[in-house]
Write an enzyme that holds these catalytic residues in place. Structure first.
Site, PDB file in Angstrom:
ATOM      1  N   GLY A 105      -4.843  -0.895  18.043  1.00 50.30           N
ATOM      2  CA  GLY A 105      -4.171  -1.281  16.815  1.00 50.30           C
ATOM      3  C   GLY A 105      -3.353  -0.119  16.281  1.00 50.30           C
ATOM      4  O   GLY A 105      -3.675   1.046  16.540  1.00 50.30           O
ATOM      5  N   SER A 106      -2.304  -0.425  15.512  1.00 55.87           N
ATOM      6  CA  SER A 106      -1.467   0.648  14.972  1.00 55.87           C
ATOM      7  C   SER A 106      -0.877   0.304  13.608  1.00 55.87           C
ATOM      8  O   SER A 106       0.100   0.907  13.177  1.00 55.87           O
ATOM      9  CB  SER A 106      -0.337   0.985  15.946  1.00 55.87           C
ATOM     10  OG  SER A 106       0.501  -0.139  16.180  1.00 55.87           O
ATOM     11  N   ASP A 151     -10.750   2.473   1.930  1.00 49.40           N
ATOM     12  CA  ASP A 151     -10.970   2.140   3.338  1.00 49.40           C
ATOM     13  C   ASP A 151     -11.259   3.430   4.119  1.00 49.40           C
ATOM     14  O   ASP A 151     -12.200   3.497   4.908  1.00 49.40           O
ATOM     15  CB  ASP A 151      -9.740   1.458   3.938  1.00 49.40           C
ATOM     16  CG  ASP A 151      -9.537   0.051   3.424  1.00 49.40           C
ATOM     17  OD1 ASP A 151     -10.540  -0.623   3.116  1.00 49.40           O
ATOM     18  OD2 ASP A 151      -8.374  -0.378   3.328  1.00 49.40           O
ATOM     19  N   GLY A 158      -1.537  -0.647   9.253  1.00 44.95           N
ATOM     20  CA  GLY A 158      -2.005   0.137   8.122  1.00 44.95           C
ATOM     21  C   GLY A 158      -3.484   0.469   8.173  1.00 44.95           C
ATOM     22  O   GLY A 158      -3.895   1.598   7.901  1.00 44.95           O
ATOM     23  N   LYS A 216       0.795  -1.220   0.000  1.00 47.45           N
ATOM     24  CA  LYS A 216       0.000   0.000   0.000  1.00 47.45           C
ATOM     25  C   LYS A 216       0.834   1.280   0.000  1.00 47.45           C
ATOM     26  O   LYS A 216       0.383   2.318  -0.486  1.00 47.45           O
ATOM     27  CB  LYS A 216      -0.958  -0.002   1.194  1.00 47.45           C
ATOM     28  CG  LYS A 216      -2.061  -1.043   1.086  1.00 47.45           C
ATOM     29  CD  LYS A 216      -3.051  -0.922   2.228  1.00 47.45           C
ATOM     30  CE  LYS A 216      -4.202  -1.893   2.061  1.00 47.45           C
ATOM     31  NZ  LYS A 216      -5.236  -1.710   3.113  1.00 47.45           N
TER      32      LYS A 216
END
Length: 288
Positions: free
Chosen positions: A141-142, A120, A144, A80
């Site tokens: 969470g950290s 997204d 993508g 990405k």
């Protein structure tokens, strides 16, 4: 953007030399996108074909998108960020988080013109309109996807929050980028909005029967967002529903982002009912 010709009776034409091709590039592709897009091509009678590919050389793959006139390309981890140097234009949705998941190729330009975005981010922005931006966020969470979700929340006016991550590099970095606080563990932290952007609760994973938040943390919340798409009814979502809370599921996120991709590729916006049907079909077993 012009709409592709529709086949009579709502079925796509037989494959031919003019059929437009869209693809996905991933290290470990799934069937979800392939089934979602092809279902809608058939439903809407569009002369398109969608195929998932495993990629190892992303530069060569994007070169193939140009050379072969591929119309659209979905990009998954770990590519990405790398594709940002390979496209001609990057839309604000991708610039906001430094990651791309969708590329549209203007094949009318010699050699193609590749325009990148992040659907997204766009999907989460639409879904969180249900929530109150004055409420604080506890985001676990950290990676993508956490960056996409966090940036979408921040840019929708959710200014108060905490990023929880055991990764002491990416966690504080994401918190700093969002203007949120940071904590390595949830501990006694609570917030009106809980957001899970980890694999906890994912079907087939080591933590599929676990919730990323303890019952006391969930009980103190008013809304829950869980980006785990398989299953859509994760342990976290199930407990939030049973408490009568607002929920946003991973199935909603993945369906809406795919609908955004679909419109960019084809110029056709499927109805909410068509998106729901395609999403349900995409989540079935391939043998169903």
């Amino acid at each position: 953007m012009s709409q592709s010709p529709l086949a009579a009776g709502g079925r796509r034409p037989p494959l031919n030399k003019d059929t437009r091709v869209c693809i996905s590039l991933a290290a470990r592709p799934s069937n979800i996108g392939t089934r979602f897009h092809n279902y809608l091509y058939d439903e809407l009678g569009l002369d398109y074909l969608y195929k998932a590919f495993t990629a190892t050389d992303i530069a060569a793959a994007i070169g193939g998108v140009r050379a072969l006139g591929i119309r659209g390309c979905s990009v998954s981890m770990p590519f990405k960020k790398d594709v940002m140097a390979l496209v001609d234009e990057i839309e604000p949705s991708a610039l906001a988080i430094g990651a791309v998941n969708t590329i549209v190729n203007d094949v009318s330009v010699p050699g193609g013109r590749l325009v990148a975005s992040n659907t997204d981010y766009l999907a989460v922005q639409q879904l969180v309109e249900r929530l109150d931006p004055d409420d604080a966020v506890l985001l676990q969470g950290s990676g993508g996807m956490a960056k996409a979700v966090g940036a979408a929340l921040r840019d929708k006016g959710f200014r108060k929050g905490t990023v929880v991550s055991r990764n002491t590099e990416t966690g504080p970095a994401l918190a700093d980028a969002l203007g949120y606080g940071y904590a390595p563990e949830v501990g006694s932290l609570t917030a009106p909005i809980l957001v899970n952007v980890t694999p906890i609760g994912m079907a087939g994973g080591p933590d599929e029967h676990r919730s990323p938040f303890e019952p006391a943390t969930v009980a103190a919340a008013r809304a829950v967002v869980d980006v785990v798409a398989m299953p859509s009814e994760t342990p976290l979502i199930t407990s939030a529903r049973s408490a009568g809370m607002q929920v946003i599921t991973g199935a909603e996120v993945i369906a809406l982002q795919a609908a955004e991709q679909f419109e960019r590729y084809t110029g056709v916006r499927p109805t909410p009912e068509q998106v729901a049907a395609a999403s349900a079909f995409s989540r079935q077993s391939p043998t169903a």
